[in-house]
Motif scaffolding. Structure first.
Motif, PDB file in Angstrom:
ATOM      1  N   ILE A 158       0.839  -1.201   0.000  1.00 23.47           N
ATOM      2  CA  ILE A 158       0.000   0.000   0.000  1.00 23.47           C
ATOM      3  C   ILE A 158       0.869   1.245   0.000  1.00 23.47           C
ATOM      4  O   ILE A 158       0.627   2.207  -0.748  1.00 23.47           O
ATOM      5  N   LEU A 159       1.893   1.261   0.843  1.00 18.05           N
ATOM      6  CA  LEU A 159       2.803   2.404   0.903  1.00 18.05           C
ATOM      7  C   LEU A 159       3.529   2.603  -0.422  1.00 18.05           C
ATOM      8  O   LEU A 159       3.767   3.739  -0.851  1.00 18.05           O
ATOM      9  N   ASP A 160       3.875   1.494  -1.060  1.00  9.77           N
ATOM     10  CA  ASP A 160       4.552   1.568  -2.356  1.00  9.77           C
ATOM     11  C   ASP A 160       3.661   2.267  -3.383  1.00  9.77           C
ATOM     12  O   ASP A 160       4.103   3.153  -4.127  1.00  9.77           O
ATOM     13  N   PHE A 161       2.395   1.883  -3.434  1.00 10.10           N
ATOM     14  CA  PHE A 161       1.454   2.500  -4.368  1.00 10.10           C
ATOM     15  C   PHE A 161       1.246   3.981  -4.037  1.00 10.10           C
ATOM     16  O   PHE A 161       1.139   4.819  -4.937  1.00 10.10           O
ATOM     17  N   ILE A 162       1.182   4.293  -2.738  1.00  5.17           N
ATOM     18  CA  ILE A 162       1.033   5.698  -2.334  1.00  5.17           C
ATOM     19  C   ILE A 162       2.239   6.513  -2.790  1.00  5.17           C
ATOM     20  O   ILE A 162       2.106   7.632  -3.310  1.00  5.17           O
ATOM     21  N   GLY A 163       3.436   5.940  -2.607  1.00  6.73           N
ATOM     22  CA  GLY A 163       4.653   6.635  -3.025  1.00  6.73           C
ATOM     23  C   GLY A 163       4.675   6.895  -4.521  1.00  6.73           C
ATOM     24  O   GLY A 163       5.034   7.985  -4.979  1.00  6.73           O
ATOM     25  N   VAL A 164       4.297   5.896  -5.318  1.00  6.21           N
ATOM     26  CA  VAL A 164       4.244   6.066  -6.770  1.00  6.21           C
ATOM     27  C   VAL A 164       3.254   7.163  -7.140  1.00  6.21           C
ATOM     28  O   VAL A 164       3.530   8.015  -7.991  1.00  6.21           O
ATOM     29  N   PHE A 165       2.103   7.153  -6.494  1.00  2.16           N
ATOM     30  CA  PHE A 165       1.050   8.137  -6.789  1.00  2.16           C
ATOM     31  C   PHE A 165       1.507   9.565  -6.503  1.00  2.16           C
ATOM     32  O   PHE A 165       1.395  10.454  -7.352  1.00  2.16           O
ATOM     33  N   VAL A 166       2.065   9.792  -5.312  1.00  2.00           N
ATOM     34  CA  VAL A 166       2.440  11.162  -4.947  1.00  2.00           C
ATOM     35  C   VAL A 166       3.664  11.637  -5.724  1.00  2.00           C
ATOM     36  O   VAL A 166       3.760  12.829  -6.077  1.00  2.00           O
ATOM     37  N   PHE A 167       4.596  10.731  -6.026  1.00  2.00           N
ATOM     38  CA  PHE A 167       5.749  11.137  -6.829  1.00  2.00           C
ATOM     39  C   PHE A 167       5.343  11.420  -8.272  1.00  2.00           C
ATOM     40  O   PHE A 167       5.928  12.275  -8.935  1.00  2.00           O
ATOM     41  N   ALA A 168       4.347  10.691  -8.777  1.00  2.04           N
ATOM     42  CA  ALA A 168       3.836  10.977 -10.121  1.00  2.04           C
ATOM     43  C   ALA A 168       3.255  12.387 -10.168  1.00  2.04           C
ATOM     44  O   ALA A 168       3.508  13.153 -11.115  1.00  2.04           O
ATOM     45  N   ILE A 169       2.483  12.751  -9.158  1.00  5.16           N
ATOM     46  CA  ILE A 169       1.923  14.107  -9.093  1.00  5.16           C
ATOM     47  C   ILE A 169       3.033  15.138  -8.982  1.00  5.16           C
ATOM     48  O   ILE A 169       2.994  16.191  -9.632  1.00  5.16           O
ATOM     49  N   SER A 170       4.039  14.836  -8.179  1.00  6.21           N
ATOM     50  CA  SER A 170       5.188  15.728  -8.047  1.00  6.21           C
ATOM     51  C   SER A 170       5.846  15.965  -9.401  1.00  6.21           C
ATOM     52  O   SER A 170       6.196  17.093  -9.760  1.00  6.21           O
ATOM     53  N   GLY A 171       6.011  14.881 -10.177  1.00  7.50           N
ATOM     54  CA  GLY A 171       6.610  15.008 -11.503  1.00  7.50           C
ATOM     55  C   GLY A 171       5.757  15.830 -12.443  1.00  7.50           C
ATOM     56  O   GLY A 171       6.269  16.657 -13.214  1.00  7.50           O
ATOM     57  N   VAL A 172       4.435  15.622 -12.407  1.00  7.84           N
ATOM     58  CA  VAL A 172       3.528  16.395 -13.255  1.00  7.84           C
ATOM     59  C   VAL A 172       3.626  17.876 -12.948  1.00  7.84           C
ATOM     60  O   VAL A 172       3.710  18.718 -13.860  1.00  7.84           O
ATOM     61  N   LEU A 173       3.620  18.230 -11.676  1.00  9.12           N
ATOM     62  CA  LEU A 173       3.683  19.640 -11.293  1.00  9.12           C
ATOM     63  C   LEU A 173       4.994  20.275 -11.737  1.00  9.12           C
ATOM     64  O   LEU A 173       5.018  21.427 -12.198  1.00  9.12           O
ATOM     65  N   ALA A 174       6.090  19.516 -11.608  1.00  8.68           N
ATOM     66  CA  ALA A 174       7.387  20.035 -12.054  1.00  8.68           C
ATOM     67  C   ALA A 174       7.384  20.248 -13.568  1.00  8.68           C
ATOM     68  O   ALA A 174       7.902  21.252 -14.073  1.00  8.68           O
ATOM     69  N   ALA A 175       6.795  19.307 -14.304  1.00  9.00           N
ATOM     70  CA  ALA A 175       6.746  19.409 -15.761  1.00  9.00           C
ATOM     71  C   ALA A 175       5.860  20.560 -16.211  1.00  9.00           C
ATOM     72  O   ALA A 175       6.184  21.275 -17.173  1.00  9.00           O
ATOM     73  N   ILE A 176       4.751  20.758 -15.517  1.00 11.07           N
ATOM     74  CA  ILE A 176       3.850  21.870 -15.859  1.00 11.07           C
ATOM     75  C   ILE A 176       4.561  23.208 -15.666  1.00 11.07           C
ATOM     76  O   ILE A 176       4.428  24.123 -16.485  1.00 11.07           O
ATOM     77  N   ASN A 177       5.320  23.308 -14.586  1.00  9.30           N
ATOM     78  CA  ASN A 177       6.056  24.555 -14.322  1.00  9.30           C
ATOM     79  C   ASN A 177       7.083  24.842 -15.412  1.00  9.30           C
ATOM     80  O   ASN A 177       7.468  25.999 -15.620  1.00  9.30           O
ATOM     81  N   LYS A 178       7.533  23.782 -16.102  1.00  7.03           N
ATOM     82  CA  LYS A 178       8.491  23.941 -17.190  1.00  7.03           C
ATOM     83  C   LYS A 178       7.802  24.035 -18.557  1.00  7.03           C
ATOM     84  O   LYS A 178       8.461  24.072 -19.586  1.00  7.03           O
TER      85      LYS A 178
END
Length: 203
Positions: free
Chosen positions: A4-24
Motif C-alpha cells: 500500500i505504501l509503495d502505491f502511495i509513493g508512486v502516486f504522490v511522486f507521479a503528481i510531483s513530476g507532473v507539477l514540475a513538468a507543468i512549471n516547465k
C-alpha cells in the motif's frame, strides 16, 4: 502495508513530476515522461542493483495505472495545485518518506547489511527526484546545499534499524520511520536547515 505504501509513493511522486513538468511548460507527453521517471526512477535503479529483474513495474502494471491516475488528477486540478506554492514540495516530501521505507524493506528482503539497506532506501527515495530535476534543467534537490534531502533518508534509515533492534512492531516501525522523514523534512525547510556548503575562499 508495504504494498500500500509503495502505491502511495508512486502516486504522490507521479503528481510531483507532473507539477514540475507543468512549471516547465512541457507538452502532454513530456509531462507523462517526467511523472513516470519521478515515480519509478529510484525503484528501477534499486531493483537493477539488487538483481531483481524484470524490475517491479514491469511485472505489475498496477504501477503504470497508478501513474496514469496521478497524471490525470494532477492535470485535471493543475490550476488549483499550481496556486498552492507548496504542492510540489508536499507531494515530494510524502514520497520521500514512503519510498525510503520501501527501499529499506527491499534491502532486508534480499538479506543485505543494514548500511546497504539504508543506501538502497535513500536511492529509492531520492533518485527519481534527481532524474526529474535533471530533465527539468534544475539543480537536483539531492545535491542542493540549501536543503536537507538525502540526509533525512539516511537518518530515517538509522531510526528504522534502531527501532527494529529494540523490537518495535514492524507496522509501527514502518509508520514511525515514514512520519519521521516527512516531519523532519518539513521542519528542515521551515527553519532553513541545511548542510554546510563547500566553497573556495577568495583571497
Amino acid at each position: 502495508m508495504i504494498e500500500i505504501l509503495d502505491f502511495i509513493g508512486v502516486f504522490v511522486f507521479a503528481i510531483s513530476g507532473v507539477l514540475a513538468a507543468i512549471n516547465k511548460k512541457l507538452d502532454l507527453f513530456g509531462v507523462f515522461v517526467i511523472a513516470f521517471v519521478t515515480a519509478l526512477g529510484g525503484g528501477t535503479l534499486r531493483d537493477v542493483l539488487i538483481g531483481k529483474t524484470p524490475v517491479g513495474w514491469m511485472e505489475d502494471l498496477n504501477y503504470v495505472y497508478i501513474i496514469f491516475l496521478g497524471n490525470g488528477i494532477a492535470l485535471l486540478f493543475r490550476n488549483y495545485l499550481n496556486k498552492l506554492r507548496i504542492s510540489l514540495f508536499l507531494f515530494d516530501t510524502i514520497g520521500l518518506g514512503v519510498f525510503t521505507l520501501i527501499g529499506l524493506q527491499k534491502g532486508l528482503d534480499y538479506g543485505l547489511h543494514p548500511v546497504i539497506c539504508i543506501a538502497i532506501g535513500t536511492m529509492t527515495a531520492s533518485f527519481g527526484g534527481l532524474i526529474r530535476d535533471i530533465l527539468c534543467n534544475e539543480i537536483p534537490l539531492l545535491l542542493n546545499g540549501g536543503t536537507i534531502y538525502a540526509t533525512i533518508c539516511i537518518l530515517g534509515g538509522i531510526l528504522f534499524f534502531t527501532l527494529k533492534y529494540f523490537g518495535l512492531q514492524d507496522s509501527v516501525n514502518e509508520v514511525t520511520t515514514s512520519l519521521f522523514i516527512i516531519v523532519f523534512r518539513l521542519i528542515a525547510v521551515r527553519f532553513n536547515l541545511s548542510l554546510p556548503v563547500v566553497a573556495i575562499r577568495k583571497n
